[in-house]
Design an enzyme around this catalytic site. Structure first.
Site, short mmCIF file in Angstrom:
data_model
loop_
_atom_site.label_atom_id
_atom_site.label_comp_id
_atom_site.label_asym_id
_atom_site.label_seq_id
_atom_site.Cartn_x
_atom_site.Cartn_y
_atom_site.Cartn_z
N HIS A 19 0.87 -1.19 0.00
CA HIS A 19 0.00 0.00 0.00
C HIS A 19 0.90 1.23 0.00
CE1 HIS A 19 -3.87 2.02 1.74
NE2 HIS A 19 -3.15 2.88 1.05
N HIS A 21 1.46 4.78 -2.42
CA HIS A 21 1.12 5.64 -3.56
C HIS A 21 2.42 6.28 -4.03
CE1 HIS A 21 -3.25 5.52 -2.62
NE2 HIS A 21 -2.78 5.30 -1.39
N HIS A 199 -9.36 0.97 -1.80
CA HIS A 199 -9.39 1.59 -0.48
C HIS A 199 -10.83 1.51 0.02
CE1 HIS A 199 -5.55 3.23 -1.62
NE2 HIS A 199 -5.46 4.02 -0.58
N GLU A 202 -11.40 3.39 5.43
CA GLU A 202 -10.37 4.26 6.02
C GLU A 202 -11.13 5.35 6.78
OE1 GLU A 202 -8.16 6.56 3.13
OE2 GLU A 202 -6.57 7.10 4.56
N1 ADE Z 1 -4.38 8.76 -2.02
C1 ADE Z 1 -3.18 8.81 -1.46
N2 ADE Z 1 -3.23 8.40 -0.19
C2 ADE Z 1 -4.52 8.07 0.07
C3 ADE Z 1 -5.21 7.56 1.18
N3 ADE Z 1 -4.62 7.32 2.35
N4 ADE Z 1 -6.54 7.36 1.08
C4 ADE Z 1 -7.16 7.61 -0.07
N5 ADE Z 1 -6.55 8.07 -1.15
C5 ADE Z 1 -5.24 8.30 -1.10
ZN ZN Z 2 -3.69 4.76 0.36
#
Ligand code: ADE
Ligand code: ZN
Length: 338
Positions: A19, A21, A199, A202
């Site tokens: 995970h 980005h 995702h 969260e």
């Molecule tokens: N894009 C980058 N980080 C993110 C995250 N934690 N949650 C959703 N989108 C993201």
């Molecule tokens: Zn993320």
């Protein structure tokens, strides 16, 4: 008390990062260097000033500055350098395998060709395999604050480059953007042979995790921390060993948990879920994979057995072939025994 023996053990553990980005690995120094060569002016004077702006209250407050930073990325070389600099760091932390998210819409909406993004990232990944011994897979994420039609157009633009990426994902603003909106584009991606992740849970409710599983048919959930609000869902995640790619430092920075001590990673690990430790956007959240392991171990009192299980889970949850997973499990077992 902090144990240096445990820190060395954590470093020695082979790890898979699932995970991450790539745009979230843009350190302020590289942001300035790339802005300079692209003749762009930033609203900050220097890297320290950029870092001081990283005080977030929720996901959206972070995303605003994250998209602003990503706007310096324009050429194939920029994407290559971004990924290379991440992969060099990852190798030093004993990350053996990284499944890396990228957000093409963040770039194509500014006129950057999709090809420049994917070829820059792919070039760095190929080099990392040869020079660093780190394997990678790319995961194309759709931005959920944009429309499902936009996501479909992005998939169509990406499919000619399908050999370069393994899966699709879903990121950006979660609240009021349920996974069900993206059912059609996910079906099309899966029909093309791509794997799927998303995702969910969260900031959004546990039901979004169910939607991601049942409608998008994902094979793992990114974050997923709010699953605890639905006991039946937790039981299902454990029973089916559906991986959750958790990001402890991110969750504290974005105020999902007040502190690392309150994080539910350990509790869910103890319930038999395939929980993994990852870094999300490490340039913004104060640490890469190793830092997430170290700080979680300290705050949650994780011992060798639990840490070894987390590292094994990271390979179990990966898209690596079974034989490669097995090599990593064996290496982790040998470390545990020594
Ligand atoms: N894009 C980058 N980080 C993110 C995250 N934690 N949650 C959703 N989108 C993201
Ligand atoms: Zn993320």
């Amino acid at each position: 008390m902090k144990s240096h023996g445990l820190d060395a053990f954590i470093l020695a553990l082979p790890k898979a990062e699932l995970h991450l980005h790539i745009e979230g690995t843009l350190e302020p120094e590289l942001m300035f260097a790339i802005a300079k060569r692209n003749k762009l002016k930033l609203r900050f004077k220097n890297a320290d000033e950029v870092r001081r702006a990283y005080a977030f209250t929720d996901l959206q407050s972070f995303l605003n500055i994250y998209y602003e930073g990503a706007a310096v990325l324009q050429t194939e070389r920029d994407f290559h350098d971004l990924a290379w600099s991440y992969l060099e760091r990852a190798a030093k932390q004993n990350v053996r395998h990284a499944e890396i998210f990228f957000d093409p819409q963040t770039h194509t909406s500014r006129g950057v060709p999709f090809q420049a993004v994917i070829e820059g990232l792919h070039g760095a990944c190929r080099e990392a395999r040869e020079k660093l011994g780190v394997s990678t897979k790319l995961i194309l994420c759709f931005l959920r604050h944009l429309s499902p039609e936009d996501a479909l157009n992005t998939l169509d633009e990406a499919l000619p480059f399908q050999e370069y990426f393994e899966a699709v994902g879903l990121d950006s603003t979660e609240k009021n953007r349920p996974p069900e909106l993206f059912t059609v584009v996910y079906a099309k991606a899966r029909a093309a042979g791509l794997k799927a992740v998303a995702h969910a849970g969260e900031e959004g409710p546990a039901d979004y995790i169910r939607q991601a599983l049942d409608l998008l048919k994902v094979s793992r959930i990114d974050h997923g921390v709010r699953c605890v609000e639905d006991a039946d869902l937790v039981a299902r995640l454990a029973e089916e060993r559906i991986p959750l790619t958790m990001c402890p430092l991110s969750n504290v920075k974005l105020c999902v948990f007040k502190s690392l001590k309150e994080h539910n990673l350990r509790k869910l690990l103890e319930k038999g879920l395939c929980v993994t430790v990852n870094s999300d956007d490490p340039a913004y959240f104060g640490g890469y994979a190793l830092d997430n392991y170290l700080k979680s171990a300290e705050a949650l009192g994780l011992g060798r057995d639990e840490l070894a299980q987390l590292a094994k889970n990271s390979f179990e949850a990966s898209f690596l072939p079974a034989a490669e997973k097995k090599c990593c499990y064996d290496e982790i077992d040998r470390l545990g025994a020594s």
